[in-house]
Design an enzyme around this catalytic site. Sequence first.
Site, PDB file in Angstrom:
ATOM      1  N   GLU A 151       0.824  -1.215   0.000  1.00 21.23           N
ATOM      2  CA  GLU A 151       0.000   0.000   0.000  1.00 21.23           C
ATOM      3  C   GLU A 151       0.856   1.262   0.000  1.00 21.23           C
ATOM      4  O   GLU A 151       0.516   2.252  -0.648  1.00 21.23           O
ATOM      5  CB  GLU A 151      -0.930   0.004   1.216  1.00 21.23           C
ATOM      6  CG  GLU A 151      -2.062  -1.013   1.129  1.00 21.23           C
ATOM      7  CD  GLU A 151      -3.140  -0.593   0.131  1.00 21.23           C
ATOM      8  OE1 GLU A 151      -3.226   0.598  -0.205  1.00 21.23           O
ATOM      9  OE2 GLU A 151      -3.887  -1.482  -0.307  1.00 21.23           O
ATOM     10  N   CYS A 201     -12.443   2.012 -15.949  1.00 23.35           N
ATOM     11  CA  CYS A 201     -12.770   3.436 -15.857  1.00 23.35           C
ATOM     12  C   CYS A 201     -11.478   4.243 -15.838  1.00 23.35           C
ATOM     13  O   CYS A 201     -11.188   4.981 -14.899  1.00 23.35           O
ATOM     14  CB  CYS A 201     -13.602   3.689 -14.604  1.00 23.35           C
ATOM     15  SG  CYS A 201     -14.447   5.290 -14.582  1.00 23.35           S
ATOM     16  N   CYS A 239     -16.234   1.610 -21.289  1.00 20.81           N
ATOM     17  CA  CYS A 239     -17.553   1.652 -20.648  1.00 20.81           C
ATOM     18  C   CYS A 239     -18.411   0.429 -20.961  1.00 20.81           C
ATOM     19  O   CYS A 239     -19.235   0.015 -20.143  1.00 20.81           O
ATOM     20  CB  CYS A 239     -18.282   2.928 -21.046  1.00 20.81           C
ATOM     21  SG  CYS A 239     -17.454   4.439 -20.485  1.00 20.81           S
ATOM     22  N   CYS A 250     -18.155  -2.133 -18.372  1.00 24.35           N
ATOM     23  CA  CYS A 250     -18.274  -1.677 -16.987  1.00 24.35           C
ATOM     24  C   CYS A 250     -19.557  -2.172 -16.331  1.00 24.35           C
ATOM     25  O   CYS A 250     -20.649  -2.005 -16.875  1.00 24.35           O
ATOM     26  CB  CYS A 250     -18.242  -0.141 -16.940  1.00 24.35           C
ATOM     27  SG  CYS A 250     -18.399   0.508 -15.251  1.00 24.35           S
ATOM     28  N   CYS A 266     -24.296   4.813 -14.481  1.00 26.18           N
ATOM     29  CA  CYS A 266     -23.271   5.854 -14.567  1.00 26.18           C
ATOM     30  C   CYS A 266     -23.797   7.081 -15.305  1.00 26.18           C
ATOM     31  O   CYS A 266     -24.146   7.009 -16.489  1.00 26.18           O
ATOM     32  CB  CYS A 266     -22.032   5.299 -15.276  1.00 26.18           C
ATOM     33  SG  CYS A 266     -20.713   6.517 -15.459  1.00 26.18           S
TER      34      CYS A 266
END
Length: 395
Positions: free
Chosen positions: A66, A219, A226, A229, A235
């Site tokens: 991370e 995205c 798209c 997605c 959206c």
Amino acid sequence: MSVRTPADAGHAPNANLVNPLASANLASSSFLYAELSQALLNWYDASGRDLPWRRTQDAYAIWISEIMLQQTQVKTVLPYYDRWLQQFPDVQTLAATAQQTVLKAWEGLGYYARARNLHRASQMIVERFNGEFPNNFDDAMSLPGIGRTTAGGILSSAFNLPLPIMDGNVKRVLARLIGLTVPPAKALDQLWEISAQLVPTDNGRDFNQAFMDLGATICTPKNPACLLCPWRTSCQAYQHNQQTQLPISERKKSLPHKTIGVVMITNNQGEILINQRPEQGLLGGLWEFPSLEVPSGRSTLNAIKKTIPQNFGIRFKLPTAIIQIEHTYTHFKATFHVYQADLDIETETHRQTANSNGAAIEQRWIKLNQLDQFPFPKSHLKMIQAFRATMLPRD
DNA sequence: TATGCGTGGCT
DNA sequence: TAGCCAAGCAT
């Protein structure tokens, strides 16, 4: 009727953008959140990425990933992550390592405060938390280098806690999902709230990973896919064909330019002079060759000949130009004019002097074959390469 | 809240 | 190809 957040004030909204989720009562949309979450989890099962830090539930390893991934692409992190876990397999090993060794392992990855904070935090974990990475939000947030997003990322991944995240992917995805009419930075409270509503109480682990995968692979900033997605029917950007216009970006200021003079000074012992940068600030704790910023309009060579001997307590013979290097940092651009010079005499014997800002610096003569033992900024690694090619030609 | 903080991938 | 942007944090 629409709800305006204070952040909207003073920003001209684009009348062509609609924002139904943002203007709805968020609490009444819980059914929609649950549907979206499930759709994303289904997509993740089929299309999520296989990444090394997803194959473990070791909080230490997940923490390392991370931190490395902050402002850094997955592709760049992969080799560093593998090497790091080989070299520092657990928090005790990291805590017991010299900071210079830690910085050397981080060399080239950038944002070096991350490495210094990792090192400090590892010692805090050993001292305060019995060598175990904390499994709660407040303790995790108390560690240097861990903010809300990183704490949420680690604790959801390692312990499956339902904590929200707010990285660049999530900002972009949500801005498009709700048709956000201001830059995400102006609506962070609202975006955090949505991120928190979306995390399922029983599957924070997969959901947050899925959220970031969606942003990284579908995205994307340019040419989002798209049609693949799972959120496209909800959206707002897709429904109104605005996915290339969102999120609205802040205007970037052009970067100032600096000219930096550098001298690689060698003596007749086969040694070269280096100095360590102060702990705080740009490239903190890394080593470099004697350098100075040249005021515009002045001669780089004259500036070097005047200032470096004063700062380092030495004199050198006529410098020879080796290479010029262009480098772009976060907030300025630089051109390095790099010279080589032979030592004339050492006028002072001490090794602790001050740079042009008055800050104490450590300087050392080291053998040329010791250069790879010290952490250097990327720009100086290029200088070393050029120096070896110029001064030590192979035959 | 705005700014400082590295380097490299991608278009 | 020059510029945008990346699993942000500290102050």
